[in-house]
Design a protein around this motif. Structure first.
Motif, mmCIF file in Angstrom:
data_model
loop_
_atom_site.group_PDB
_atom_site.id
_atom_site.type_symbol
_atom_site.label_atom_id
_atom_site.label_comp_id
_atom_site.label_asym_id
_atom_site.label_seq_id
_atom_site.Cartn_x
_atom_site.Cartn_y
_atom_site.Cartn_z
ATOM 1 N N GLY A 3 0.841 -1.196 0.000
ATOM 2 C CA GLY A 3 0.000 0.000 0.000
ATOM 3 C C GLY A 3 0.870 1.238 0.000
ATOM 4 N N MET B 87 -1.823 -0.207 9.687
ATOM 5 C CA MET B 87 -3.272 0.008 9.665
ATOM 6 C C MET B 87 -3.798 -0.387 8.286
ATOM 7 S SD MET B 87 -4.111 1.173 12.667
ATOM 8 C CE MET B 87 -5.718 1.918 12.493
ATOM 9 N N VAL B 88 -4.942 -1.056 8.285
ATOM 10 C CA VAL B 88 -5.597 -1.458 7.038
ATOM 11 C C VAL B 88 -7.056 -1.013 7.085
ATOM 12 C CG1 VAL B 88 -4.045 -3.410 6.657
ATOM 13 C CG2 VAL B 88 -6.183 -3.766 7.884
ATOM 14 N N GLU B 89 -7.651 -0.827 5.906
ATOM 15 C CA GLU B 89 -9.042 -0.383 5.844
ATOM 16 C C GLU B 89 -10.026 -1.535 6.036
ATOM 17 O OE1 GLU B 89 -9.942 1.991 2.432
ATOM 18 O OE2 GLU B 89 -8.196 3.270 2.719
ATOM 19 N N GLU B 90 -9.708 -2.688 5.498
ATOM 20 C CA GLU B 90 -10.631 -3.824 5.524
ATOM 21 C C GLU B 90 -9.965 -5.031 6.177
ATOM 22 O OE1 GLU B 90 -13.734 -3.551 4.735
ATOM 23 O OE2 GLU B 90 -13.551 -1.520 3.920
ATOM 24 N N LEU B 91 -10.011 -5.098 7.487
ATOM 25 C CA LEU B 91 -9.326 -6.158 8.217
ATOM 26 C C LEU B 91 -9.929 -7.535 7.934
ATOM 27 C CD1 LEU B 91 -6.974 -6.341 10.317
ATOM 28 C CD2 LEU B 91 -8.774 -6.667 12.014
ATOM 29 N N GLN C 165 -11.516 -8.534 5.278
ATOM 30 C CA GLN C 165 -11.134 -8.933 3.917
ATOM 31 C C GLN C 165 -9.689 -9.404 3.890
ATOM 32 O OE1 GLN C 165 -11.991 -6.078 0.825
ATOM 33 N NE2 GLN C 165 -10.617 -7.087 -0.613
ATOM 34 N N LYS D 285 -7.189 -2.356 12.483
ATOM 35 C CA LYS D 285 -8.235 -1.417 12.102
ATOM 36 C C LYS D 285 -8.836 -0.873 13.405
ATOM 37 C CE LYS D 285 -12.614 -0.982 9.764
ATOM 38 N NZ LYS D 285 -12.791 -0.633 8.396
ATOM 39 N N THR E 194 -15.020 0.461 15.617
ATOM 40 C CA THR E 194 -16.068 1.477 15.620
ATOM 41 C C THR E 194 -16.950 1.263 16.847
ATOM 42 O OG1 THR E 194 -17.421 0.091 14.188
ATOM 43 C CG2 THR E 194 -16.080 1.774 13.120
#
Length: 127
Positions: A46, A69-73, A75, A121, A124
């Motif tokens: 990335g 850090m990743v957006e879609e853990l 996935q 990630k 939330t």
């Protein structure tokens, strides 16, 4: 303000117990080779980069941790499972996505030299 506050692209040096094996592992993981010599490779994942080097000290390798850090853990977890790295490379271990009290959900992956990667990630808030 210090000029160091205007830096970017921290590139850690990652040890390799067996350089060829680690190089293949990171390629299979999805890292792109940017530059290479006989004893070092600059990889990109990335927007992050790191140097894999043909140098190994057990205590150093097994105490190195990298955090990404990743957006879609979830996935990423499915991709890692599909790659089956734990059965293709000796010494690979992983821990499935886990929530931690410090507000992150993480996957832990140990590379062929013993380096621990934290893929994370931000959790939330519920509700």
């Amino acid at each position: 303000m210090s000029i160091l506050n205007k830096t970017s692209n921290l590139r850690p040096f990652v040890p390799a117990k067996d350089f060829a094996v680690s190089r293949a592992f990171y390629k299979d993981l999805g890292a792109t080779e940017i530059w290479a010599s006989d004893d070092m490779v600059l990889f990109q994942l990335g927007g992050s980069q790191f140097y894999l080097q043909a140098y190994y000290v057990k205590a150093w390798a097994e105490n190195t941790m990298l955090f990404l850090m990743v957006e879609e853990l979830e996935q990423l977890w499915e991709e890692l499972r599909a790659l089956d790295l734990v059965n293709r490379y000796e010494g690979i271990r992983w821990k499935e996505p886990t929530d931690y009290e410090w507000g992150l959900r993480e996957i832990h992956l140990i590379d062929p030299a013993g380096v621990l990667w934290h893929f994370a990630k931000v959790l939330t808030p519920a509700g």
